[in-house]
Design a protein around this motif. Structure first.
Motif, short mmCIF file in Angstrom:
data_model
loop_
_atom_site.label_atom_id
_atom_site.label_comp_id
_atom_site.label_asym_id
_atom_site.label_seq_id
_atom_site.Cartn_x
_atom_site.Cartn_y
_atom_site.Cartn_z
N ARG A 234 10.59 41.57 73.74
CA ARG A 234 11.34 41.02 74.86
C ARG A 234 12.59 40.35 74.32
O ARG A 234 12.52 39.55 73.39
N GLY A 235 13.71 40.65 74.92
CA GLY A 235 14.95 40.00 74.53
C GLY A 235 15.29 40.25 73.07
O GLY A 235 15.48 41.38 72.65
N ALA A 236 15.33 39.18 72.28
CA ALA A 236 15.64 39.29 70.86
C ALA A 236 14.41 39.00 70.00
O ALA A 236 14.54 38.63 68.83
N MET B 259 20.86 47.06 71.64
CA MET B 259 21.93 46.07 71.66
C MET B 259 21.90 45.23 72.93
O MET B 259 22.36 44.08 72.95
N ALA B 260 21.38 45.77 74.01
CA ALA B 260 21.26 45.03 75.27
C ALA B 260 20.08 44.08 75.25
O ALA B 260 19.85 43.34 76.21
N GLY B 261 19.30 44.07 74.14
CA GLY B 261 18.06 43.33 74.08
C GLY B 261 16.91 44.21 74.53
O GLY B 261 17.10 45.26 75.14
N HIS B 262 15.70 43.78 74.22
CA HIS B 262 14.52 44.56 74.59
C HIS B 262 14.17 44.31 76.05
O HIS B 262 14.01 43.18 76.48
N SER B 263 14.08 45.40 76.80
CA SER B 263 13.67 45.37 78.22
C SER B 263 14.46 44.35 79.03
O SER B 263 13.88 43.45 79.67
N PRO B 264 15.80 44.47 79.06
CA PRO B 264 16.58 43.54 79.88
C PRO B 264 16.20 43.69 81.36
O PRO B 264 16.03 44.82 81.85
N LEU C 113 25.20 48.67 82.01
CA LEU C 113 26.65 48.45 81.95
C LEU C 113 27.11 47.44 82.99
O LEU C 113 28.02 46.64 82.73
N GLU C 114 26.48 47.46 84.16
CA GLU C 114 26.93 46.58 85.24
C GLU C 114 26.46 45.14 85.06
O GLU C 114 27.21 44.19 85.37
N HIS C 115 25.25 44.96 84.50
CA HIS C 115 24.65 43.63 84.52
C HIS C 115 24.28 43.05 83.16
O HIS C 115 24.00 41.85 83.08
N VAL C 116 24.26 43.86 82.10
CA VAL C 116 23.76 43.36 80.81
C VAL C 116 24.85 43.34 79.75
O VAL C 116 25.20 42.27 79.23
N LEU C 117 25.39 44.48 79.40
CA LEU C 117 26.43 44.55 78.36
C LEU C 117 27.80 44.32 79.00
O LEU C 117 28.67 45.18 79.00
N THR C 118 27.98 43.13 79.52
CA THR C 118 29.19 42.75 80.22
C THR C 118 30.18 42.09 79.26
O THR C 118 29.83 41.73 78.12
N ALA C 119 31.40 41.89 79.73
CA ALA C 119 32.41 41.21 78.91
C ALA C 119 31.95 39.81 78.53
O ALA C 119 32.13 39.37 77.38
N LYS C 120 31.33 39.10 79.47
CA LYS C 120 30.84 37.76 79.18
C LYS C 120 29.75 37.78 78.13
O LYS C 120 29.71 36.93 77.23
N ALA D 151 20.34 38.14 74.43
CA ALA D 151 19.26 37.16 74.34
C ALA D 151 19.21 36.43 73.01
O ALA D 151 18.43 35.48 72.84
N THR D 152 20.02 36.82 72.03
CA THR D 152 20.05 36.16 70.73
C THR D 152 20.55 34.72 70.90
O THR D 152 21.44 34.45 71.70
N THR D 153 19.98 33.81 70.13
CA THR D 153 20.36 32.41 70.21
C THR D 153 20.93 31.93 68.88
O THR D 153 20.75 32.56 67.82
N ALA D 154 21.57 30.76 68.93
CA ALA D 154 22.06 30.13 67.70
C ALA D 154 20.91 29.83 66.76
O ALA D 154 21.05 29.95 65.52
N ALA D 155 19.77 29.45 67.32
CA ALA D 155 18.60 29.17 66.48
C ALA D 155 18.14 30.42 65.74
O ALA D 155 17.70 30.36 64.58
N ASP D 156 18.22 31.58 66.39
CA ASP D 156 17.87 32.84 65.74
C ASP D 156 18.78 33.08 64.53
O ASP D 156 18.32 33.46 63.45
#
Length: 453
Positions: free
Chosen positions: A60-62, A83-88, A335-342, A428-433
């Protein structure tokens, strides 16, 4: 220099630890040997520094959890496919709706999602007309066929130690005697000299010489090499490539499958490139199998006037499952909701944090290695300064060091790409990761170079 005896001792210790920690994965691997070639469902999965792959239980996620219950910070992310994370969640909802509610994964009929995805890819990559595949390999194959069709030329040009999936023509390298089939290439169908020209990345003179021969249908390239370590283009190099391909009548194909990490439209958008065709795959459907190739209006017109090319049937520029309703729905959601510019903005910032952390370790331990960032991905290489072409990067390879670092990280809950030392950030990756990797990597290097090594 690295003390090889110390390296061997650390590697043996980490292999013993790996073996002790993964009894269920080891048992599953042994059992699978009775029915699976090489004991795995896809032979690349045997690239495992511990002697066998760990088995996936959840992701899940990262985060990935293996069959023995160990949880990992996942910086491999399916070697870019995740790259979108696991099961977004948006992709999961779209797949459930298409498959369970509406019904029909594949019906050889188009869906309205396809036009949306085509328009979005056009917006991101700047080429207007798109078609779909299930892999980036197939997208590259079909782009090459279209290039040969419209130019009437037989060859393509690739770069030394490039990677474009399992495209036969791309498994070639340069050696002292010239062009050769890449070492380990399984059953090459023809001598690659009959299909391919090869030059080093960042060498415009060599490129000019080879495309001037007049038999190159297309230059197939990643805007930055990624699968032999990240090799960035020198200032002005990509502009020079575009000028030379236009001058000599060769089409330019940007393979953005890995370099999508540079941003929403890969390097093509980030660096304002102007290819004739773009190929992309792996990550664009959130882990569901999908690829795509896009062409310029000019290429599309040149294809359309070729009445001898039957793209509807015999030509085979497609595949029964290509563009199926399920993969297209997954592409749209991703493309619309996960791998966005933000999302890319945050991912790239984390890759910068990763790069700074690795660089800090190298400086503190006085290790002559380098780390290079390309958007949301980064990679360390066992040489400094960073290589400027594929040949240099290949020469910097060290299988023992790779295995040690992969196992050291793995045994402490961090996954990087098993084929090299690439780390990728997802939404889903974090600074802690990232900081966990820096901590463990620092400990590994410190052990390796202690006692004057």
């Amino acid at each position: 220099m690295i003390d090889r005896d110390r390296l061997a001792g650390l590697l043996g210790r980490e292999r013993d630890r790996f073996l002790e920690r993964h009894p269920r994965s080891r048992a599953a691997y042994r059992a699978a040997g009775a029915s699976l070639l090489g004991g795995v469902p896809m032979t690349w999965m045997n690239k495992a520094a511990g002697g066998f792959p760990v088995y996936l239980a959840e992701a899940r996620g990262a985060t990935v959890t293996d069959l023995d219950g160990h949880r990992y910070v996942d910086l491999c992310l399916g070697d870019t496919a995740a790259m979108a994370g696991h099961s977004p969640e948006p992709t999961v909802r779209a797949v459930q709706r298409r498959y369970a509610e509406l019904g029909g994964a594949t019906a050889m009929l188009p869906t309205e999602d396809a036009a949306w995805v085509g328009a979005e890819l056009a917006r991101r990559f700047g080429v207007p007309l798109w078609s779909f595949s299930l892999t980036a390999t197939d997208a590259n194959r079909w782009a090459i066929r279209l290039a040969r069709l419209v130019t009437g030329r037989p060859k393509l040009l690739v770069f030394n130690y490039c990677y474009h999936g399992t495209v036969d023509e791309s498994f070639v390298t340069l050696d002292r005697d010239g062009l050769a089939s890449r070492q380990g290439n399984v059953g090459p169908p023809v001598d690659p000299a009959t299909t391919t020209r090869v030059v080093e990345f960042n060498d415009l003179d060599a490129l000019d010489r080879e495309v001037a021969a007049g038999d190159v249908a297309c230059v197939l390239m990643e805007p930055a090499l990624t699968n032999i370590g990240i090799v960035l283009p020198a200032p002005g190099y990509l502009e020079g490539v575009r000028q030379l391909t236009r001058r000599h009548g060769a089409l330019l194909v940007n393979d953005e499958t890995h370099t999508l990490s540079a941003g929403p439209g890969g390097c093509t958008l980030a660096w304002s490139l102007e290819p004739d065709m773009v190929t992309v795959g792996k990550a664009i459907a959130g882990g569901i199998a999908a690829g795509a190739y896009g062409v310029s209006a000019e290429v599309a017109e040149r294809v359309a006037v070729r009445r001898d090319a039957d793209l509807v049937d015999t030509g085979g520029v497609g595949g029964t499952l290509a563009g199926n309703a399920l993969s297209v729905a997954a592409m749209r959601a991703t493309l619309e909701h996960v791998l966005t510019a933000k999302a890319f903005e945050a991912m790239i910032a984390l890759a910068g944090r990763f790069t700074e952390g690795v660089q800090g370790v190298l400086e503190a331990c006085r290790v002559p290695w380098s780390v290079v960032q390309l958007g949301a991905r980064a990679e360390y290489r066992f040489t400094a300064p960073a290589p400027v072409n594929g040949g240099q990067s290949a020469a910097a390879g060290d299988d023992q060091l790779d295995d040690l670092l992969h196992l050291y990280l793995h045994n402490r809950g961090v996954l990087v790409t098993p084929f090299h030392n690439m780390a990728l950030m997802c939404p889903a990756t974090t600074a802690a990761d990232v900081d966990r990797h820096t901590e463990v990597f620092g400990a590994a290097v410190a052990e390796l170079v202690s006692d004057g090594a």
